[in-house]
Design a protein around this motif. Sequence first.
Motif, PDB file in Angstrom:
ATOM      1  N   VAL A  45       0.847  -1.199   0.000  1.00 46.73           N
ATOM      2  CA  VAL A  45       0.000   0.000   0.000  1.00 46.73           C
ATOM      3  C   VAL A  45       0.880   1.245   0.000  1.00 46.73           C
ATOM      4  O   VAL A  45       0.613   2.206  -0.735  1.00 46.73           O
ATOM      5  CB  VAL A  45      -0.945   0.012   1.218  1.00 46.73           C
ATOM      6  N   ASP A  46       1.926   1.227   0.808  1.00 48.82           N
ATOM      7  CA  ASP A  46       2.818   2.393   0.885  1.00 48.82           C
ATOM      8  C   ASP A  46       3.455   2.692  -0.464  1.00 48.82           C
ATOM      9  O   ASP A  46       3.586   3.865  -0.851  1.00 48.82           O
ATOM     10  CB  ASP A  46       3.905   2.170   1.940  1.00 48.82           C
ATOM     11  N   GLU A  47       3.856   1.667  -1.198  1.00 52.54           N
ATOM     12  CA  GLU A  47       4.475   1.871  -2.504  1.00 52.54           C
ATOM     13  C   GLU A  47       3.475   2.455  -3.499  1.00 52.54           C
ATOM     14  O   GLU A  47       3.796   3.379  -4.253  1.00 52.54           O
ATOM     15  CB  GLU A  47       5.050   0.549  -3.035  1.00 52.54           C
ATOM     16  N   VAL A  48       2.248   1.947  -3.473  1.00 53.32           N
ATOM     17  CA  VAL A  48       1.213   2.488  -4.360  1.00 53.32           C
ATOM     18  C   VAL A  48       0.913   3.928  -3.986  1.00 53.32           C
ATOM     19  O   VAL A  48       0.836   4.808  -4.855  1.00 53.32           O
ATOM     20  CB  VAL A  48      -0.071   1.625  -4.316  1.00 53.32           C
ATOM     21  N   ALA A  49       0.772   4.202  -2.702  1.00 45.80           N
ATOM     22  CA  ALA A  49       0.469   5.560  -2.226  1.00 45.80           C
ATOM     23  C   ALA A  49       1.541   6.543  -2.674  1.00 45.80           C
ATOM     24  O   ALA A  49       1.226   7.668  -3.076  1.00 45.80           O
ATOM     25  CB  ALA A  49       0.338   5.568  -0.705  1.00 45.80           C
ATOM     26  N   GLU A  50       2.784   6.129  -2.618  1.00 45.06           N
ATOM     27  CA  GLU A  50       3.879   7.010  -3.024  1.00 45.06           C
ATOM     28  C   GLU A  50       3.790   7.343  -4.509  1.00 45.06           C
ATOM     29  O   GLU A  50       3.936   8.501  -4.909  1.00 45.06           O
ATOM     30  CB  GLU A  50       5.225   6.352  -2.724  1.00 45.06           C
ATOM     31  N   VAL A  51       3.512   6.348  -5.344  1.00 44.74           N
ATOM     32  CA  VAL A  51       3.455   6.580  -6.790  1.00 44.74           C
ATOM     33  C   VAL A  51       2.277   7.471  -7.169  1.00 44.74           C
ATOM     34  O   VAL A  51       2.401   8.358  -8.010  1.00 44.74           O
ATOM     35  CB  VAL A  51       3.392   5.236  -7.561  1.00 44.74           C
ATOM     36  N   VAL A  52       1.122   7.261  -6.538  1.00 43.41           N
ATOM     37  CA  VAL A  52      -0.056   8.069  -6.882  1.00 43.41           C
ATOM     38  C   VAL A  52      -0.114   9.367  -6.082  1.00 43.41           C
ATOM     39  O   VAL A  52      -1.041  10.156  -6.246  1.00 43.41           O
ATOM     40  CB  VAL A  52      -1.382   7.268  -6.732  1.00 43.41           C
ATOM     41  N   ASP A  53       0.869   9.575  -5.198  1.00 43.52           N
ATOM     42  CA  ASP A  53       0.987  10.791  -4.409  1.00 43.52           C
ATOM     43  C   ASP A  53      -0.263  11.054  -3.571  1.00 43.52           C
ATOM     44  O   ASP A  53      -0.857  12.141  -3.622  1.00 43.52           O
ATOM     45  CB  ASP A  53       1.301  11.989  -5.315  1.00 43.52           C
TER      46      ASP A  53
END
Length: 135
Positions: A45-53
């Motif tokens: 989730v953290d990786e996805v959140a970072e990419v989608v800002d």
Amino acid sequence: MVDSMGEMLRQDMECEGLLECFHGLKELDRECFRVLVEAEGPLTVDEVAEVVDRERSTAYRALQRLKQAGFVQKEQVNYEQGGYYHVFRPTEPDAVADEMQRMLNDWYAMIGQLIGEFREKYDEETPTTQATAEN
């Protein structure tokens, strides 16, 4: 949002629009799905959140909607020393497409039945309306 089927048929649609059309998913959901598809492996989730800002909780809700719709899979990864975390990966495209086709077939059958009911209802009322108009 489109108000009628006629408007929808006149729109330029992309295949990703099916996420919204079939499941009512949002733009962020589409963006998270794209991120997972383009990734070389499952993401947290953290990786996805970072990419989608976006905030972690916002990305998590989008991933949950995608999971509920069947577009992503959630997997548990265990640490050797104990504990675990979750990663998300896109569902196989054929499985997603098969499910959308099933939903479309069900919708088509339901609409066909309603059109038949419409035809029966108004075909029955037409002679009465004509007889009244002639008198």
